[in-house]
Write a protein that holds these residues in place. Structure first.
Motif, PDB file in Angstrom:
ATOM      1  N   UNK A 125       0.828  -1.210   0.000  1.00 48.72           N
ATOM      2  CA  UNK A 125       0.000   0.000   0.000  1.00 48.72           C
ATOM      3  C   UNK A 125       0.858   1.254   0.000  1.00 48.72           C
ATOM      4  N   UNK A 126       1.967   1.211   0.736  1.00 49.98           N
ATOM      5  CA  UNK A 126       2.873   2.355   0.736  1.00 49.98           C
ATOM      6  C   UNK A 126       3.440   2.642  -0.640  1.00 49.98           C
ATOM      7  N   UNK A 127       3.757   1.586  -1.402  1.00 53.87           N
ATOM      8  CA  UNK A 127       4.272   1.777  -2.761  1.00 53.87           C
ATOM      9  C   UNK A 127       3.180   2.338  -3.666  1.00 53.87           C
ATOM     10  N   UNK A 128       1.983   1.767  -3.571  1.00 55.47           N
ATOM     11  CA  UNK A 128       0.875   2.216  -4.416  1.00 55.47           C
ATOM     12  C   UNK A 128       0.550   3.683  -4.154  1.00 55.47           C
ATOM     13  N   UNK A 129       0.531   4.062  -2.878  1.00 54.79           N
ATOM     14  CA  UNK A 129       0.181   5.435  -2.509  1.00 54.79           C
ATOM     15  C   UNK A 129       1.358   6.395  -2.569  1.00 54.79           C
ATOM     16  N   UNK A 130       2.561   5.862  -2.775  1.00 58.21           N
ATOM     17  CA  UNK A 130       3.743   6.710  -2.791  1.00 58.21           C
ATOM     18  C   UNK A 130       4.081   7.291  -1.431  1.00 58.21           C
ATOM     19  N   UNK A 131       3.745   6.569  -0.370  1.00 61.52           N
ATOM     20  CA  UNK A 131       3.959   7.040   0.999  1.00 61.52           C
ATOM     21  C   UNK A 131       5.126   6.266   1.626  1.00 61.52           C
ATOM     22  N   UNK A 132       6.233   6.929   1.785  1.00 67.65           N
ATOM     23  CA  UNK A 132       7.417   6.281   2.330  1.00 67.65           C
ATOM     24  C   UNK A 132       7.185   5.814   3.758  1.00 67.65           C
ATOM     25  N   UNK A 133       6.520   6.642   4.569  1.00 71.57           N
ATOM     26  CA  UNK A 133       6.306   6.281   5.968  1.00 71.57           C
ATOM     27  C   UNK A 133       5.444   5.033   6.095  1.00 71.57           C
ATOM     28  N   UNK A 134       4.471   4.854   5.201  1.00 66.58           N
ATOM     29  CA  UNK A 134       3.613   3.668   5.264  1.00 66.58           C
ATOM     30  C   UNK A 134       4.397   2.426   4.865  1.00 66.58           C
ATOM     31  N   UNK A 135       5.247   2.570   3.858  1.00 65.04           N
ATOM     32  CA  UNK A 135       6.095   1.449   3.471  1.00 65.04           C
ATOM     33  C   UNK A 135       7.016   1.048   4.631  1.00 65.04           C
ATOM     34  N   UNK A 136       7.549   2.033   5.332  1.00 65.83           N
ATOM     35  CA  UNK A 136       8.444   1.750   6.458  1.00 65.83           C
ATOM     36  C   UNK A 136       7.715   1.031   7.589  1.00 65.83           C
ATOM     37  N   UNK A 137       6.470   1.423   7.837  1.00 65.53           N
ATOM     38  CA  UNK A 137       5.688   0.714   8.856  1.00 65.53           C
ATOM     39  C   UNK A 137       5.526  -0.748   8.459  1.00 65.53           C
ATOM     40  N   UNK A 138       5.280  -0.982   7.169  1.00 63.50           N
ATOM     41  CA  UNK A 138       5.142  -2.361   6.699  1.00 63.50           C
ATOM     42  C   UNK A 138       6.387  -3.185   6.931  1.00 63.50           C
ATOM     43  N   UNK A 139       7.567  -2.639   6.654  1.00 63.48           N
ATOM     44  CA  UNK A 139       8.800  -3.414   6.863  1.00 63.48           C
ATOM     45  C   UNK A 139       9.076  -3.624   8.352  1.00 63.48           C
ATOM     46  N   UNK A 140       8.692  -2.663   9.177  1.00 69.79           N
ATOM     47  CA  UNK A 140       8.898  -2.846  10.614  1.00 69.79           C
ATOM     48  C   UNK A 140       7.991  -3.950  11.156  1.00 69.79           C
ATOM     49  N   UNK A 141       6.748  -3.999  10.686  1.00 76.25           N
ATOM     50  CA  UNK A 141       5.840  -5.072  11.106  1.00 76.25           C
ATOM     51  C   UNK A 141       6.364  -6.421  10.611  1.00 76.25           C
ATOM     52  N   UNK A 142       7.015  -6.433   9.446  1.00 82.75           N
ATOM     53  CA  UNK A 142       7.640  -7.674   8.974  1.00 82.75           C
ATOM     54  C   UNK A 142       8.700  -8.152   9.964  1.00 82.75           C
ATOM     55  N   UNK A 143       9.357  -7.216  10.635  1.00 78.18           N
ATOM     56  CA  UNK A 143      10.313  -7.590  11.678  1.00 78.18           C
ATOM     57  C   UNK A 143       9.639  -8.285  12.845  1.00 78.18           C
ATOM     58  N   UNK A 144       8.405  -7.866  13.191  1.00 78.85           N
ATOM     59  CA  UNK A 144       7.673  -8.556  14.255  1.00 78.85           C
ATOM     60  C   UNK A 144       7.415 -10.012  13.870  1.00 78.85           C
ATOM     61  N   UNK A 145       7.077 -10.239  12.600  1.00 85.24           N
ATOM     62  CA  UNK A 145       6.878 -11.605  12.111  1.00 85.24           C
ATOM     63  C   UNK A 145       8.170 -12.405  12.232  1.00 85.24           C
TER      64      UNK A 145
END
Length: 429
Positions: A125-145
């Motif tokens: 979603x961060x890539x689609x919306x062009x939102x760097x902060x949203x993409x970063x949240x996604x990668x951080x949540x991947x760290x929780x996994x």
């Protein structure tokens, strides 16, 4: 004669994730044969789950910096997504242990897979919306996994008798080898799946493989667990200040930290040098294969030559990786460097982990191993953050030059300790 039976609650406590001591909390009698079959079944389940869950870090590491180049407001932030993945792994370790202590391993692993699916959707979603902060949240949540996935090998070891734990861990590592192929191949196959949105499809595939892990993890059959509070032993501060622990911790931090330091920057450096995204992804694939492949014989090398010697060999290989990287910018140099880096990490990190086990008594191991893991992944996150800043400011060659002083600081005392142990060992007549 009937098989002997025993209750699942035993006097032999089992070491759980992140040093928490667990034992079966059930009074249901289980036969030895039935327990052995269940253990082997659980190992197969965890091996399959590792193949899927272990693919997520490869996707994040391969593409995090490249997506950062597209979306980051500053060149200094291009590796922030990968750094936040490592930070999420560090921060997620203790909560993952608490969840599994309270609700059991299977439920904890199911929650972890949900984190993985959400992470892929947020990043895409961060890539689609062009939102760097949203993409970063996604990668951080991947760290929780990843904080849950990295504990699969411990669950496999607890599922089988003591003399089979090494085999169980090795079989789960086979899943890690499969993950090293699955992740980069998903990057190659799906990076252009959504026209005009490069790499968004790859993070959707990350969500898909996490969802695929859910029915597999649901087949895991482990009894409820109860945490046993250990008492006694030295205060943690005393142990953390002991030279033996400090050397083991420093060796692990340097091995894991340098690996992350270089691996975070490598895909960006490869693309900047004119190599394709697919070639960068394959480089990461070979690197991850080299990280897990030697695990089948690293234990035997430690038994033959000693923990300190194998750890020192790992650090020497990491230095050799930097020498190769400094020797050229062609594809062969990048790939060979990443392979040497992976093998060096395997020897250095596993050897340092074995050294940690010499630093505590059974009563102290929970707090010592927990402190080691927290400091380890915290240092890995810091190395990842520093990598992006240094790559932007000074370039790929400077990153590799940084390896040599870090290795030398730890290699010298390791070799001294190894020499003292060799001289103190009884000589055969």
């Amino acid at each position: 004669m009937p098989n002997p039976r025993r209750f699942a609650i035993e006097s032999d406590v089992r070491l759980g994730i992140n040093g928490l001591i667990m034992t079966d909390d059930t009074a249901r009698p289980v036969s030895v044969d039935a327990e052995g079959r269940l253990g082997r079944r659980n190992v197969r389940v965890l091996m399959a789950a590792q193949a899927l869950g272990g693919a997520s870090p490869s996707i994040v590491v391969s593409l995090g910096g490249l997506v950062g180049q597209m979306l980051a407001p500053s060149a200094a932030l291009v590796t922030l997504p990968v750094s936040l993945f490592n930070l999420g792994l560090a921060l997620g370790t203790l909560p993952a242990a608490l969840v599994m202590r309270r609700f059991g391993r299977r439920n904890g692993y199911l929650l972890g897979a949900v984190f993985g699916a959400v992470a892929g959707l947020l990043a895409a979603s961060g890539i689609v919306a062009g939102l760097f902060w949203l993409f970063c949240i996604g990668t951080m949540v991947a760290g929780f996994y990843a904080a849950y996935v990295q504990s699969y090998r411990f669950a496999a070891a607890d599922a089988v008798p003591h003399d089979m734990r090494g085999v169980a861990i090795s079989r789960v590592m086979i899943g890690g080898l499969a993950a090293a192929v699955i992740g980069p191949q998903l990057v190659i196959w799906t990076r252009d799946m959504l026209p005009g949105l490069p790499f968004a499809g790859s993070f959707l595939s990350q969500a898909a493989v996490a969802l695929m892990a859910l029915p597999i993890l649901a087949m895991l059959r482990t009894p409820p667990v109860t945490v046993l509070r250990q008492g006694g032993g030295r205060p943690l501060g005393v142990i953390l200040r002991s030279p033996r622990f400090l050397l083991a911790l420093a060796a692990g931090i340097v091995s894991y930290g340098l690996m992350t330091f270089i691996m975070t920057a490598a895909p960006i450096a490869m693309v900047d040098c004119g190599h394709s995204v697919g070639e960068a992804a394959l480089g990461i694939q070979w690197h991850v294969l080299a990280m897990f492949g030697p695990s089948f014989f690293t234990g035997r090398l430690i038994a033959r030559f000693g923990k300190e010697v194998v750890t020192a060999a790992g650090l020497a290989l990491i230095a050799a990786a930097a020498i190769v990287a400094l020797g050229g910018l062609d594809l062969t140099a990048f790939w060979l460097s990443l392979v040497l880096l992976g093998v060096g990490w395997n020897f250095g990190f596993i050897g340092a982990t074995a050294m940690i086990t010499d630093c505590h008594t059974p009563q102290e191991r929970a707090k010592v191993q927990g402190a080691n893991d927290f400091l380890m992944f915290g240092a890995v996150a810091a190395a990842s953050f520093l990598s992006g800043t240094l790559l932007n400011a000074a370039g790929w060659q400077t990153i590799n030059l940084f390896v040599f002083p870090a290795v030398a600081v730890i290699l010298v005392p390791l070799l001294l300790v190894a020499g003292l142990r060799h001289r103190a060992a009884p000589k055969s007549i």
